[in-house]
Design a protein around this motif. Structure first.
Motif, short mmCIF file in Angstrom:
data_model
loop_
_atom_site.label_atom_id
_atom_site.label_comp_id
_atom_site.label_asym_id
_atom_site.label_seq_id
_atom_site.Cartn_x
_atom_site.Cartn_y
_atom_site.Cartn_z
N PHE A 1 -35.26 -14.82 -1.06
CA PHE A 1 -36.31 -14.55 -1.98
C PHE A 1 -35.82 -14.25 -3.44
O PHE A 1 -36.53 -13.40 -4.11
CB PHE A 1 -37.32 -13.44 -1.78
CG PHE A 1 -37.90 -13.44 -0.28
CD1 PHE A 1 -38.60 -14.72 0.02
CD2 PHE A 1 -37.44 -12.61 0.61
CE1 PHE A 1 -38.87 -14.66 1.34
CE2 PHE A 1 -37.72 -12.59 1.98
CZ PHE A 1 -38.65 -13.60 2.43
N GLU A 2 -34.63 -14.86 -3.75
CA GLU A 2 -33.99 -14.78 -5.08
C GLU A 2 -34.87 -14.66 -6.33
O GLU A 2 -35.03 -13.52 -7.23
CB GLU A 2 -32.80 -15.37 -5.31
CG GLU A 2 -31.56 -15.12 -4.27
CD GLU A 2 -31.01 -13.70 -4.30
OE1 GLU A 2 -31.14 -12.97 -5.36
OE2 GLU A 2 -30.87 -13.02 -3.33
N ALA A 3 -35.52 -15.69 -6.30
CA ALA A 3 -36.43 -15.91 -7.68
C ALA A 3 -37.62 -14.84 -7.77
O ALA A 3 -37.97 -14.39 -8.85
CB ALA A 3 -37.28 -17.20 -7.56
N TYR A 4 -38.07 -14.51 -6.58
CA TYR A 4 -38.98 -13.26 -6.56
C TYR A 4 -38.65 -12.13 -6.98
O TYR A 4 -39.05 -11.45 -7.60
CB TYR A 4 -39.63 -13.23 -4.90
CG TYR A 4 -40.49 -14.26 -4.45
CD1 TYR A 4 -42.23 -14.09 -4.76
CD2 TYR A 4 -40.29 -15.51 -3.91
CE1 TYR A 4 -42.82 -14.96 -4.50
CE2 TYR A 4 -41.22 -16.26 -3.50
CZ TYR A 4 -42.44 -16.20 -3.80
OH TYR A 4 -43.38 -16.89 -3.41
N LYS A 5 -37.26 -11.56 -6.52
CA LYS A 5 -36.61 -10.53 -6.81
C LYS A 5 -36.51 -10.37 -8.31
O LYS A 5 -36.62 -9.45 -8.98
CB LYS A 5 -35.46 -10.13 -6.02
CG LYS A 5 -35.94 -9.91 -4.73
CD LYS A 5 -34.43 -9.80 -3.69
CE LYS A 5 -34.89 -9.67 -2.21
NZ LYS A 5 -33.58 -9.83 -1.45
N GLN A 6 -35.99 -11.47 -8.75
CA GLN A 6 -35.61 -11.62 -10.23
C GLN A 6 -36.82 -11.44 -11.27
O GLN A 6 -36.64 -10.75 -12.04
CB GLN A 6 -34.70 -12.72 -10.69
CG GLN A 6 -33.34 -13.14 -9.77
CD GLN A 6 -32.82 -14.34 -9.81
OE1 GLN A 6 -33.23 -15.18 -10.79
NE2 GLN A 6 -31.58 -14.61 -9.29
N ARG A 7 -37.65 -12.03 -10.58
CA ARG A 7 -39.06 -11.80 -11.59
C ARG A 7 -39.55 -10.67 -11.36
O ARG A 7 -40.04 -9.94 -12.48
CB ARG A 7 -40.18 -12.96 -10.75
CG ARG A 7 -41.44 -12.67 -11.40
CD ARG A 7 -42.70 -13.51 -10.89
NE ARG A 7 -43.79 -13.35 -11.30
CZ ARG A 7 -44.67 -12.54 -10.95
NH1 ARG A 7 -44.29 -11.64 -9.87
NH2 ARG A 7 -45.94 -12.38 -11.41
N ALA A 8 -39.46 -9.82 -10.48
CA ALA A 8 -40.07 -8.54 -10.26
C ALA A 8 -39.13 -7.52 -11.19
O ALA A 8 -39.68 -6.77 -11.82
CB ALA A 8 -40.05 -7.99 -8.76
N ASN A 9 -38.05 -7.73 -11.25
CA ASN A 9 -36.98 -7.03 -12.03
C ASN A 9 -37.30 -7.33 -13.30
O ASN A 9 -37.48 -6.53 -14.32
CB ASN A 9 -35.65 -7.13 -11.76
CG ASN A 9 -35.17 -6.64 -10.30
OD1 ASN A 9 -35.92 -5.69 -9.62
ND2 ASN A 9 -34.26 -7.15 -9.71
N ARG A 10 -37.48 -8.48 -13.87
CA ARG A 10 -37.70 -8.95 -15.20
C ARG A 10 -39.18 -8.41 -15.76
O ARG A 10 -39.05 -7.84 -16.91
CB ARG A 10 -37.68 -10.57 -15.19
CG ARG A 10 -37.68 -10.96 -16.70
CD ARG A 10 -37.70 -12.45 -16.58
NE ARG A 10 -38.93 -13.13 -16.24
CZ ARG A 10 -39.07 -13.82 -14.99
NH1 ARG A 10 -37.82 -13.69 -14.31
NH2 ARG A 10 -40.03 -14.48 -14.72
N LEU A 11 -40.06 -8.20 -15.05
CA LEU A 11 -41.49 -7.95 -15.46
C LEU A 11 -41.70 -6.38 -15.07
O LEU A 11 -42.63 -5.95 -15.67
CB LEU A 11 -42.49 -8.71 -14.51
CG LEU A 11 -42.50 -10.26 -15.05
CD1 LEU A 11 -43.88 -10.71 -14.31
CD2 LEU A 11 -42.60 -10.37 -16.39
N GLY A 12 -40.63 -6.00 -14.60
CA GLY A 12 -41.00 -4.37 -14.11
C GLY A 12 -42.08 -4.48 -13.12
O GLY A 12 -43.00 -3.20 -13.45
N LEU A 13 -42.47 -5.05 -12.12
CA LEU A 13 -43.71 -4.95 -11.44
C LEU A 13 -43.65 -3.56 -10.77
O LEU A 13 -44.77 -3.27 -10.34
CB LEU A 13 -43.81 -6.34 -10.50
CG LEU A 13 -44.08 -7.60 -11.19
CD1 LEU A 13 -44.03 -8.61 -10.09
CD2 LEU A 13 -45.32 -7.47 -11.98
N ASP A 14 -42.30 -3.12 -10.13
CA ASP A 14 -42.50 -2.01 -9.40
C ASP A 14 -42.94 -0.78 -10.33
O ASP A 14 -43.40 0.52 -9.52
CB ASP A 14 -41.09 -1.48 -8.84
CG ASP A 14 -40.54 -2.73 -7.88
OD1 ASP A 14 -41.40 -3.26 -7.14
OD2 ASP A 14 -39.35 -2.74 -7.60
N SER A 15 -43.27 -0.73 -11.52
CA SER A 15 -43.33 0.34 -12.49
C SER A 15 -44.61 -0.07 -13.17
O SER A 15 -44.87 0.71 -14.21
CB SER A 15 -42.18 0.82 -13.14
OG SER A 15 -41.68 0.17 -13.89
#
Length: 515
Positions: free
Chosen positions: A182-196
Motif C-alpha cells: 500500500f505504498e501509494a496509500y501510505k505516502q498520500r496519508a503522510n502527505r495530507l496528514g490524515l492521521d491528524s
C-alpha cells in the motif's frame, strides 16, 4: 541510438519487452509509456500493443477516439474505461444532497449531471457501434471488448469523504499497478496528514470521523444516481441506444459511489450491449433506506427480464462501510424478492457471485454459487445454519456440472465460509470435498445430516465426499470488515475485481492500524 543499434536484434527485443512489461501507471506522468512508441519504428509495435490494450477516457477525450483508433489499433484494444467527470463543487453545497436544483443554483450555465453523463455515454456508444465484429481478428472475436463505466467529481475527495480512490490521481488503474504494501496509500496519508486531520466542518477530528456526526446530506452529495437521457431532441423524441456488438463485458466498480439508474442499465443491456457475456456490478448500499428499497425493486425486474441471453457470468456486490452505513452493521437483511428473482435467470449462467445484495436462503428456493448469507454468524442458531446448508445441498443435486460453490459471510467480529468443490475430471483428481471455516473455530461442527446430504449427491457416484472443518486464523476482535472472509474464498476473483479487492483490503488494514 548508435550503441543501441550495435546490440543483436534478439537482445534489443528482450530489452523492449522487459521495459513494456515493467511499466506501472504514474499519476505524475500518466502518458509516460506513450512516448516510447514514438522513438522509432522498431519500438512502435512493441509499445503500441500495450498502449492500446486499455484506454481510460473522460468526456473530453471521446471526440478524438475515432481519429486515433485506426483499424489496426482497434484490434489491440481489450478494455475501454469511461470515467465521467462531473463539475466541481465547494463548501457552500458539499453538505447538501446532490440534486438538479442545487446544481442550477450553483451555476446557471452548468449542464446537469445527467446531461454530462448522458452525452458522454451516447457519444461513446455511437462510436463503438461502428466497430463491427467482422473487422476484428479471431482473437478479438473470442475475447471481446470490456466497457467500464464510472462517474465522479474531482471535489468528491476534498470534503467529508477523503477516500484515496476518489482522487483523479489514484495510481492503481489495473492489476499490474498493484503493490503489496500500500505504498501509494501510505505516502498520500503522510502527505495530507490524515492521521491528524482536524476539520470539524467536514466531521474530521484529530484524524478520525464519528459516523454519527456525518450528515445524511453530505453522504448523498457523493452517492447520487445518474440517469441517461433517452431523448433525441427538445421535442422529446426518444431514440434507441446503438447496438454495440463488440462489447462482451460490462464492468462497474465500487471505486466511485454514484449509481447508474436501473432504468438506464436496463436500456443499456436490452438495446446496446446485446452480445454481453459477463457483467460485474459493484455498487454501494444507498444511505437512504427508501431509495435503496426503490433500487432493489427496480433491480428485481432487471434480473428477471433484462439480462442478455448471451450472458454467461454475473457478479453482483453491494458495498457498505461504517461511516456511510452505521445502521448496516447493527442489523441487515436482504430483500427476499431479489434472491428469488435471481434464481431463475441464473440457470443459464456458468458463474455467479452475489454478495451482500441477496440472501442465500432466498436464492436456494431454486438454485446456485458464491453467495453471502447473514445466517453464517456466530449468534445465529446451529439449526438455521444446518437448514441453509441442507437446502444448498438439495439444490446442488440438480446441478450435475457444478464444480464449486461458496456460501460466506463477513463483517465486524466475524467471518465464515462453507465451500463445496469437485473437479470435473474425477478419475485423476481427489474426491469432492466440503469445507467449513469460521472465526469461531470448531465450536460449530458440520452436522451429520449435512455431511450425508453433500456426500450423496448423484454426481459423486459411490465416491462420497471429504469433510474439513478449520478455523479462520484471525481473532474476532481483529476482524473489521468482510475483507477477511474474501481472502479465504477460492472463487475470490468472481466476487470482486482485483483492484476493488485491493481497495477493500486496504480499508481493513486502515481500521486495524487505528485500534
Amino acid at each position: 541510438m548508435s550503441s543501441w543499434d550495435r546490440l543483436p536484434a534478439e537482445i534489443r527485443s528482450m530489452i523492449l519487452e522487459a521495459v513494456a512489461e515493467d511499466y506501472r501507471f504514474d499519476s505524475e506522468q500518466p502518458y509516460g509509456r506513450a512516448g516510447y512508441a514514438r522513438v522509432c519504428r522498431e519500438w512502435q509495435p512493441v509499445f503500441e500493443q500495450r498502449n492500446f490494450q486499455r484506454l481510460v477516457l473522460d468526456q473530453d477525450r471521446i471526440d478524438d477516439l475515432e481519429q486515433f483508433m485506426t483499424k489496426q489499433r482497434r484490434e489491440l484494444l481489450e478494455h475501454v474505461s469511461l470515467r465521467i467527470r462531473l463539475p466541481e463543487y465547494d463548501c457552500t453545497v458539499c453538505q447538501s444532497e446532490e440534486d438538479e436544483e442545487t446544481i442550477r443554483n450553483t451555476n446557471v450555465d452548468l449542464d446537469s449531471n445527467d446531461d454530462v453523463f448522458s452525452t458522454a455515454v451516447w457519444k461513446l456508444l455511437a462510436i463503438l457501434s461502428k466497430w463491427i465484429v467482422p473487422e476484428f481478428e479471431s482473437r478479438r472475436q473470442q475475447k471481446g471488448l470490456t466497457l467500464e463505466l464510472g462517474v465522479y467529481s474531482p471535489s468528491d475527495s476534498q470534503h467529508t469523504t477523503r477516500d484515496f480512490h476518489l482522487e483523479p490521481e489514484y495510481p492503481y488503474q489495473e492489476a499490474k499497478d498493484l503493490d503489496s504494501h500500500f505504498e501509494a496509500y501510505k505516502q498520500r496519508a503522510n502527505r495530507l496528514g490524515l492521521d491528524s486531520l482536524n476539520d470539524p466542518y467536514h466531521s474530521w477530528v484529530d484524524g478520525h470521523q464519528d459516523p454519527d456526526s456525518i450528515s445524511l446530506e453530505s453522504k448523498q452529495r457523493i452517492m447520487g444516481t445518474l440517469t441517461i437521457n433517452p431523448t433525441l431532441s427538445k421535442a422529446g423524441n426518444k431514440k434507441k441506444f446503438p447496438n454495440v456488438e463488440i462489447v462482451t463485458g460490462l464492468l462497474i466498480r465500487r471505486e466511485f459511489y454514484r449509481k447508474i439508474a436501473v432504468g438506464s442499465l436496463r436500456k443499456l443491456l436490452r438495446e446496446s450491449l446485446t452480445c454481453l457475456r459477463w457483467f460485474r456490478h459493484e455498487g454501494w448500499l444507498d444511505v437512504d433506506p427508501q431509495q435503496q428499497l426503490g433500487f432493489e425493486k427496480a433491480y428485481k425486474n432487471l434480473l428477471l427480464k433484462n439480462l442478455p441471453p448471451t450472458l454467461r457470468s454475473l457478479s453482483l456486490f453491494s458495498s457498505s462501510n461504517k461511516l456511510l452505513h452505521p445502521e448496516r452493521f447493527t442489523g441487515w437483511r436482504a430483500n427476499r424478492f431479489l434472491g428469488k428473482a435471481l434464481s431463475k435467470p441464473s440457470r443459464s449462467l456458468e458463474t455467479l457471485s452475489a454478495a451482500f445484495l441477496i440472501e442465500a436462503q432466498d436464492f436456494f428456493a431454486d438454485f446456485w454459487p458464491p453467495l453471502t448469507s447473514h445466517l453464517l454468524y456466530p449468534e445465529i442458531g446451529r439449526g438455521k445454519i444446518r437448514k441453509l446448508l441442507m437446502a444448498a445441498g438439495r439444490a446442488a443435486a440438480f446441478m450435475p456440472k457444478l464444480q464449486a460453490m461458496e456460501i460466506w459471510n463477513g463483517g465486524e467480529g466475524h467471518a465464515a465460509l462453507f465451500r463445496y468443490e469437485r473437479h470435473p475430471n474425477h478419475k485423476t483428481n481427489p474426491n469432492p470435498q466440503i469445507t467449513w471455516a469460521s472465526t469461531w473455530g470448531n465450536n460449530i461442527q458440520l452436522p451429520l445430516d449435512v455431511i450425508l446430504c453433500w456426500s450423496n449427491l448423484p454426481q459423486h457416484g459411490s465416491r462420497g465426499c471429504g469433510t474439513k472443518v478449520e478455523r479462520i486464523k484471525r481473532s474476532r476482535k481483529n476482524v473489521k470488515t468482510f475483507s477477511i472472509a474474501i481472502r479465504y474464498l477460492k472463487l475470490r476473483r468472481s466476487v470482486l475485481d482485483l483492484v476493488s479487492d485491493y481497495q477493500v483490503f486496504w480499508e481493513e488494514y486502515q481500521l486495524c492500524s487505528k485500534d
